[in-house]
Design an enzyme around this catalytic site. Structure first.
Site, PDB file in Angstrom:
ATOM      1  N   LYS A 189      33.846  16.611 125.131  1.00 43.72           N
ATOM      2  CA  LYS A 189      34.135  16.151 126.491  1.00 43.72           C
ATOM      3  C   LYS A 189      34.339  14.644 126.532  1.00 43.72           C
ATOM      4  O   LYS A 189      35.183  14.124 127.279  1.00 43.72           O
ATOM      5  CB  LYS A 189      32.990  16.561 127.430  1.00 43.72           C
ATOM      6  CG  LYS A 189      33.138  16.077 128.884  1.00 43.72           C
ATOM      7  CD  LYS A 189      34.387  16.611 129.554  1.00 43.72           C
ATOM      8  CE  LYS A 189      34.341  16.533 131.065  1.00 43.72           C
ATOM      9  NZ  LYS A 189      33.962  15.254 131.652  1.00 43.72           N
ATOM     10  N   GLU A 196      41.982  11.098 128.672  1.00 48.49           N
ATOM     11  CA  GLU A 196      42.303  11.024 130.106  1.00 48.49           C
ATOM     12  C   GLU A 196      42.580   9.588 130.526  1.00 48.49           C
ATOM     13  O   GLU A 196      43.529   9.316 131.281  1.00 48.49           O
ATOM     14  CB  GLU A 196      41.125  11.611 130.876  1.00 48.49           C
ATOM     15  CG  GLU A 196      41.208  11.593 132.370  1.00 48.49           C
ATOM     16  CD  GLU A 196      39.875  12.046 132.953  1.00 48.49           C
ATOM     17  OE1 GLU A 196      39.143  11.202 133.515  1.00 48.49           O
ATOM     18  OE2 GLU A 196      39.547  13.245 132.819  1.00 48.49           O
TER      19      GLU A 196
END
Length: 320
Positions: A189, A196
């Protein structure tokens, strides 16, 4: 199945709601009594402290901690270690550092308590669209809680299978995956969030260039909507950007300030540890630092994207 949830913020509360929609039950606790009371009106079982939450859970108990990374999560997991029994499960579904997960797993394992670190992506849209989950830790716990993760995940939807994966048995197509030992879920993550950063920065810089070509009088709302249909750069981030621009292409009320979360910094620090060059991700992080003492349209776009997917605070013009 039954799940205990500690932390009823933007994601914790909606995780509970999605589970209840799929027929699961939940015992909930939050430091804010109003959050507990609200979910109680929607069908959750309220508790007023950790001890009360644990007492209302069936054995083997499963407790999901959805709190900010750092001391508050660590102290909560430590408190749970004194209340739970061998065979019970603790899940850290927040954005903790993966190195903290390794320590927590070792501490709980000594008491026979199973641990899962679950990197959870989906933000404020997860209630309706589902959550993408990356799970590290005790494999038996992941298997036991599969009905919970399957209900939270988005499912296959309309996404076609990747060519060559036909016949491959995996939960990845459903939107959740057991990634390996303790820490691996939050590590995956963390890198996801680092990527991102880079994607958002590229989008914002490109649109800033379009905006700057004043002699063409380009309509950014129309262009971003155009790109959503068939272009190579179509994505959810583009969807959110088009939505943000459709009413106000200047984003006049938005301050050009973009906060950074721990995962972006940790990703860059990991690159140093591994000796792996990540110039795009590093510069994207540095750009956020610069935005905190600068002006610019691209920073307004970044701020609106963060708000779009995660409900993150947007600093308005005039805020101190």
């Amino acid at each position: 199945m039954q799940l205990g949830m500690i932390g009823l913020g933007r994601m914790g509360g909606n995780i509970v709601r999605r589970l209840m929609r799929h027929g699961h039950s939940a015992v909930v606790y939050d430091a804010n009594p109003q959050s507990v009371a609200q979910l109680a009106t929607e069908g959750a079982t309220p508790s007023h402290d950790l001890k009360g939450l644990v007492a209302q859970l069936d054995v083997p108990r499963a407790v999901w901690v959805m709190l900010p990374a750092g001391e508050i999560t660590a102290s909560t997991i430590l408190a749970l270690s004194e209340l739970l029994s061998p065979g019970d499960i603790v899940i850290d579904g927040g954005n903790s550092n993966y190195q903290d997960d390794v320590r927590h797993a070792q501490m709980l394992q000594a008491k026979g308590i199973r641990y899962l670190d679950v990197g959870t992506s989906g933000g404020v849209w997860g209630l309706e669209r589902g959550y993408c989950m990356m799970m590290g830790g005790d494999r038996s716990a992941a298997i036991h809680l599969d009905p919970i993760f399957r209900s939270l995940a988005p499912g296959e939807g309309s996404i076609p299978k990747t060519p060559g994966r036909e016949g491959k048995v995996s939960t990845a197509e459903q939107g959740y995956l057991y990634t390996g030992p303790a820490g691996s879920g939050h590590f995956v993550k963390m890198i996801h969030n680092g990527i991102e950063y880079g994607m958002m920065q590229a989008m914002a810089e490109g649109l800033d260039l379009l905006k700057g070509k004043e002699d063409f009088h380009l309509d950014l709302a129309q262009i971003t909507e155009l790109w959503r249909h068939g272009s190579v750069v179509r994505s959810w981030l583009l969807d959110l950007t088009a939505d943000a621009l459709k009413e106000d292409q200047e984003l006049a009320a938005v301050a050009p300030y973009v906060a950074d979360s721990g995962e972006g910094r940790w990703t860059v620090m990991e690159s140093v540890e591994q000796g792996v060059a990540v110039p795009v991700l590093t510069l994207a992080l540095q750009a956020r630092f610069r935005s905190q003492d600068a002006t610019g349209f691209s920073y307004k776009l970044l701020s609106m994207m963060r708000n779009g997917f995660g409900g993150h605070f947007v600093k308005s013009v005039g805020d101190q």
